[in-house]
Design an enzyme around this catalytic site. Structure first.
Site, PDB file in Angstrom:
ATOM      1  CG  ASP A   1       6.050 -15.344  33.316  1.00  0.00           C
ATOM      2  OD1 ASP A   1       4.651 -15.240  32.984  1.00  0.00           O
ATOM      3  OD2 ASP A   1       6.211 -16.030  34.479  1.00  0.00           O
ATOM      4  CB  ILE A   2       2.375 -14.010  29.431  1.00  0.00           C
ATOM      5  CG1 ILE A   2       1.686 -14.967  30.167  1.00  0.00           C
ATOM      6  CG2 ILE A   2       2.809 -14.859  27.846  1.00  0.00           C
ATOM      7  CD1 ILE A   2       0.266 -15.323  29.872  1.00  0.00           C
TER       8      ILE A   2
ATOM      9  CB  THR B   1     -10.349 -24.588  26.162  1.00  0.00           C
ATOM     10  OG1 THR B   1     -10.664 -26.064  26.427  1.00  0.00           O
ATOM     11  CG2 THR B   1     -10.480 -23.839  27.536  1.00  0.00           C
TER      12      THR B   1
ATOM     13  CE  LYS C   1      -7.098 -21.026  28.027  1.00  0.00           C
ATOM     14  NZ  LYS C   1      -5.997 -20.490  27.387  1.00  0.00           N
TER      15      LYS C   1
HETATM   16  P1  NAD Z   1       0.888 -26.621  26.182  1.00  0.00           P
HETATM   17  O1  NAD Z   1       0.832 -27.064  27.748  1.00  0.00           O
HETATM   18  O2  NAD Z   1       1.548 -27.810  25.520  1.00  0.00           O
HETATM   19  O3  NAD Z   1       2.122 -25.425  26.110  1.00  0.00           O
HETATM   20  C1  NAD Z   1       1.847 -24.098  26.793  1.00  0.00           C
HETATM   21  C2  NAD Z   1       3.089 -23.528  26.498  1.00  0.00           C
HETATM   22  O4  NAD Z   1       2.969 -22.345  27.328  1.00  0.00           O
HETATM   23  C3  NAD Z   1       4.481 -24.205  27.087  1.00  0.00           C
HETATM   24  O5  NAD Z   1       5.504 -24.088  25.661  1.00  0.00           O
HETATM   25  C4  NAD Z   1       4.768 -23.393  28.063  1.00  0.00           C
HETATM   26  O6  NAD Z   1       6.052 -23.371  28.292  1.00  0.00           O
HETATM   27  C5  NAD Z   1       4.366 -21.996  27.660  1.00  0.00           C
HETATM   28  N1  NAD Z   1       4.001 -21.386  29.029  1.00  0.00           N
HETATM   29  C6  NAD Z   1       3.371 -21.800  30.386  1.00  0.00           C
HETATM   30  N2  NAD Z   1       3.378 -20.704  31.115  1.00  0.00           N
HETATM   31  C7  NAD Z   1       3.720 -19.639  30.650  1.00  0.00           C
HETATM   32  C8  NAD Z   1       4.289 -18.053  30.958  1.00  0.00           C
HETATM   33  N3  NAD Z   1       3.597 -17.896  32.006  1.00  0.00           N
HETATM   34  N4  NAD Z   1       4.536 -17.433  30.011  1.00  0.00           N
HETATM   35  C9  NAD Z   1       5.070 -17.682  28.901  1.00  0.00           C
HETATM   36  N5  NAD Z   1       5.021 -19.020  28.330  1.00  0.00           N
HETATM   37  C10 NAD Z   1       4.157 -19.663  29.162  1.00  0.00           C
HETATM   38  O7  NAD Z   1      -0.463 -26.144  25.804  1.00  0.00           O
HETATM   39  P2  NAD Z   1      -1.339 -26.522  24.308  1.00  0.00           P
HETATM   40  O8  NAD Z   1      -1.951 -27.771  24.366  1.00  0.00           O
HETATM   41  O9  NAD Z   1      -0.277 -26.065  23.331  1.00  0.00           O
HETATM   42  O10 NAD Z   1      -2.288 -25.248  24.566  1.00  0.00           O
HETATM   43  C11 NAD Z   1      -2.162 -24.160  24.049  1.00  0.00           C
HETATM   44  C12 NAD Z   1      -3.257 -23.077  24.169  1.00  0.00           C
HETATM   45  O11 NAD Z   1      -4.324 -23.624  23.662  1.00  0.00           O
HETATM   46  C13 NAD Z   1      -3.542 -23.208  25.814  1.00  0.00           C
HETATM   47  O12 NAD Z   1      -3.894 -21.778  26.104  1.00  0.00           O
HETATM   48  C14 NAD Z   1      -4.545 -23.973  25.991  1.00  0.00           C
HETATM   49  O13 NAD Z   1      -5.742 -23.588  26.862  1.00  0.00           O
HETATM   50  C15 NAD Z   1      -5.451 -23.865  24.610  1.00  0.00           C
HETATM   51  N6  NAD Z   1      -6.133 -25.214  24.189  1.00  0.00           N
HETATM   52  C16 NAD Z   1      -5.785 -26.153  24.210  1.00  0.00           C
HETATM   53  C17 NAD Z   1      -6.219 -27.487  23.452  1.00  0.00           C
HETATM   54  C18 NAD Z   1      -5.683 -28.683  23.525  1.00  0.00           C
HETATM   55  O14 NAD Z   1      -6.411 -29.709  23.422  1.00  0.00           O
HETATM   56  N7  NAD Z   1      -4.469 -28.979  23.862  1.00  0.00           N
HETATM   57  C19 NAD Z   1      -7.559 -27.213  22.944  1.00  0.00           C
HETATM   58  C20 NAD Z   1      -8.176 -25.962  23.000  1.00  0.00           C
HETATM   59  C21 NAD Z   1      -7.546 -24.801  23.719  1.00  0.00           C
HETATM   60  O1  DAU Z   2     -11.456 -29.463  25.256  1.00  0.00           O
HETATM   61  C1  DAU Z   2     -10.139 -28.909  25.112  1.00  0.00           C
HETATM   62  C2  DAU Z   2      -9.039 -29.114  26.311  1.00  0.00           C
HETATM   63  O2  DAU Z   2      -8.701 -30.541  25.750  1.00  0.00           O
HETATM   64  C3  DAU Z   2      -8.027 -28.472  26.547  1.00  0.00           C
HETATM   65  O3  DAU Z   2      -8.533 -27.149  26.763  1.00  0.00           O
HETATM   66  C4  DAU Z   2      -6.918 -28.726  27.382  1.00  0.00           C
HETATM   67  O4  DAU Z   2      -5.914 -28.159  27.379  1.00  0.00           O
HETATM   68  C5  DAU Z   2      -6.597 -30.302  26.861  1.00  0.00           C
HETATM   69  O5  DAU Z   2      -5.611 -30.995  27.825  1.00  0.00           O
HETATM   70  C6  DAU Z   2      -7.841 -31.027  26.750  1.00  0.00           C
HETATM   71  O6  DAU Z   2      -8.546 -31.725  28.031  1.00  0.00           O
HETATM   72  P1  DAU Z   2      -8.862 -33.055  28.305  1.00  0.00           P
HETATM   73  O7  DAU Z   2      -8.908 -32.896  29.832  1.00  0.00           O
HETATM   74  O8  DAU Z   2     -10.415 -33.295  27.457  1.00  0.00           O
HETATM   75  O9  DAU Z   2      -7.896 -33.860  27.690  1.00  0.00           O
HETATM   76  P2  DAU Z   2      -6.947 -34.925  28.076  1.00  0.00           P
HETATM   77  O10 DAU Z   2      -6.045 -35.397  27.196  1.00  0.00           O
HETATM   78  O11 DAU Z   2      -6.259 -34.662  29.543  1.00  0.00           O
HETATM   79  O12 DAU Z   2      -8.198 -35.920  28.343  1.00  0.00           O
HETATM   80  C7  DAU Z   2      -8.926 -36.502  27.298  1.00  0.00           C
HETATM   81  C8  DAU Z   2     -10.085 -37.419  27.929  1.00  0.00           C
HETATM   82  O13 DAU Z   2      -9.415 -38.755  28.251  1.00  0.00           O
HETATM   83  C9  DAU Z   2     -10.465 -36.933  29.429  1.00  0.00           C
HETATM   84  O14 DAU Z   2     -12.304 -37.289  29.212  1.00  0.00           O
HETATM   85  C10 DAU Z   2      -9.755 -37.648  30.479  1.00  0.00           C
HETATM   86  C11 DAU Z   2      -9.535 -38.907  29.807  1.00  0.00           C
HETATM   87  N1  DAU Z   2      -8.356 -39.615  30.125  1.00  0.00           N
HETATM   88  C12 DAU Z   2      -7.171 -38.897  30.221  1.00  0.00           C
HETATM   89  C13 DAU Z   2      -5.930 -39.229  30.746  1.00  0.00           C
HETATM   90  C14 DAU Z   2      -4.666 -38.444  30.680  1.00  0.00           C
HETATM   91  C15 DAU Z   2      -8.255 -40.777  30.538  1.00  0.00           C
HETATM   92  O15 DAU Z   2      -9.130 -41.850  30.587  1.00  0.00           O
HETATM   93  N2  DAU Z   2      -6.760 -41.362  30.948  1.00  0.00           N
HETATM   94  C16 DAU Z   2      -5.953 -40.703  30.924  1.00  0.00           C
HETATM   95  O16 DAU Z   2      -4.832 -41.153  31.678  1.00  0.00           O
END
Ligand code: NAD
Ligand code: DAU
Length: 361
Positions: free
Chosen positions: A60-61, A135, A165
């Site tokens: 864990d971080i 994000t 965040k």
């Molecule tokens: P994710 O949820 O797919 O993965 C998160 C990972 O972090 C997992 O492997 C989980 O086991 C690990 N984790 C969670 N809590 C932890 C802890 N306490 N200690 C150690 N490990 C832990 O997330 P992601 O979509 O890959 O996002 C990664 C990073 O990028 C996040 O910080 C998120 O905010 C950021 N981000 C995501 C998106 C997106 O679109 N998915 C966009 C912009 C930024």
């Molecule tokens: O913008 C960056 C972010 O993008 C990251 O920081 C987050 O970790 C990542 O989860 C994502 O957030 P969003 O809320 O934008 O992503 P999500 O895929 O959950 O949803 C994308 C859009 O689609 C949002 O407007 C909600 C909508 N949505 C989502 C789901 C899961 C639907 O309409 N139906 C759904 O079932």
């Protein structure tokens, strides 16, 4: 200090894509510290698990003792923080885990990294980097005609996820300002691509389409997100790590703004061509409008001018090329999908969608 980096959250979606490319590019040793929550999956790392440059540590971080031991053992030249709770809908149902990992966890990580950094020689202190992956959601929501988020945009997070965040970004900023820790922060738009957990829009829609289930659109589907192929995000992070100015923030985006309904219709059309439904109908027929997300942000858009002009990074994929690669990956990796859609996943989709009148479990 060694040619080694520590990545946190490297078993998740973006982290695993980053670790896999780091090892494949031969950039040095990478130690992956991950708690393996529901979102962390070691199957995302099969390509590198036997590689001598890859080390996995379960933890864990927020565990400062473990972090201190890892930092002392591996003497990394950088720590990259991907670890987070990342799903907005889960943060609405249960914000506590988000505060614990994203805020408290980042604080403990910063404390451990600061102590390690202070123990380095002057030359190594100069070369060390702490890169925090964040994000675009920290900036809040844009109106349809507002300018895209630049790095100077005021923070206005709207969900417990984005607020947590934002808090972590502020801590990182403060550790640079107060203690001189050499930090870099990246704020990226919505990623998509391989290993994306099927709770998020794009993989959920692909999964549900193939499973003959409803494709749930929140509200009117006119919310806009700026989509970036995950490998482009990883390349941007490598570039910021290599050439970013200490203490600076870099926004990363794909210049690909799309309303949700358009993304879903695109997915349906690609699937119609690649994997037609048995009854000859279009997957478009599975689209179902459901109750909106509370506090749903209308629009995100990233102005990625700074990283383009100062660091020369631009995305390689268009939305069209990236989304096709993504659909291909899911069609070719249905075993991966079956493995992650476990009982925990079914409980989650039941909780989230039954209250919207749809049973997806
Ligand atoms: P994710 O949820 O797919 O993965 C998160 C990972 O972090 C997992 O492997 C989980 O086991 C690990 N984790 C969670 N809590 C932890 C802890 N306490 N200690 C150690 N490990 C832990 O997330 P992601 O979509 O890959 O996002 C990664 C990073 O990028 C996040 O910080 C998120 O905010 C950021 N981000 C995501 C998106 C997106 O679109 N998915 C966009 C912009 C930024
Ligand atoms: O913008 C960056 C972010 O993008 C990251 O920081 C987050 O970790 C990542 O989860 C994502 O957030 P969003 O809320 O934008 O992503 P999500 O895929 O959950 O949803 C994308 C859009 O689609 C949002 O407007 C909600 C909508 N949505 C989502 C789901 C899961 C639907 O309409 N139906 C759904 O079932």
């Amino acid at each position: 200090m060694n040619n080694c980096i520590i990545v946190t959250g490297g078993a998740g979606f973006i982290g695993s894509n980053f670790v896999n490319s780091w090892v494949k590019l031969g950039l040095g040793k990478v130690v992956n510290l991950d708690k393996l929550t529901y979102a962390g999956n070691l199957a995302n790392l099969v390509e590198v698990e036997q590689h001598s440059d890859y080390v996995f540590v379960h933890g864990d971080i927020a565990d400062q003792d473990l972090l201190a031991a890892l930092l002392a053992e591996y003497q990394p030249s950088a720590v990259l923080n991907f670890a987070a709770e990342s799903h907005v809908d889960r943060s609405i149902h249960g914000p506590e885990d988000f505060i614990q990992t994203n805020v408290v966890g980042t604080f403990h990580l910063l404390q451990a990294v600061r102590a390690y950094w202070n123990s380095l020689t002057a030359e190594h202190m100069l070369n060390f980097r702490f890169l925090h992956v964040s994000t675009d959601e920290v900036y809040g929501s844009l109106g349809k005609t507002d300018n895209a988020f630049a790095e100077t945009h005021a923070y206005a997070p709207n969900s417990p996820y984005s607020a947590s965040k934002a808090a972590s970004d502020h801590l990182v900023r403060a550790y640079h300002h107060t203690y001189g820790l050499p930090t870099l922060t990246t704020n990226c738009s919505n990623n998509y691509g391989p290993h994306h957990f099927p709770e998020k829009l794009i993989p959920l829609v692909i999964h549900n389409a193939l499973a003959d289930k409803p494709l749930p659109i929140y509200g009117n589907g006119q919310q806009i997100r700026d989509w970036l192929y995950v490998e482009d995000h990883c390349a941007a992070i490598r570039r910021v790590l290599e050439a970013g100015i200490v203490g600076e923030v870099y926004n990363i985006g794909g210049w690909n703004e799309k309303p949700n309904i358009e993304v879903v219709k695109t997915l349906c059309r690609i699937l119609d061509a690649k994997k037609p439904r048995a009854d000859g109908q279009s997957y478009l027929n599975q689209i179902t409008y459901v109750e909106d997300r509370p506090g749903h942000d209308l629009r995100y858009a990233i102005d990625a001018t700074k990283i383009a002009t100062e660091l020369g990074w631009k995305p390689k994929e268009t939305f069209e090329s990236g989304i096709e690669k993504t659909v291909n990956w899911y069609l070719e990796n249905q075993d991966w999908v079956s493995n992650v859609t476990s009982s925990e996943y079914l409980n989650w989709v039941h909780t989230q969608y039954s209250e919207r009148g749809e049973e997806l479990a």
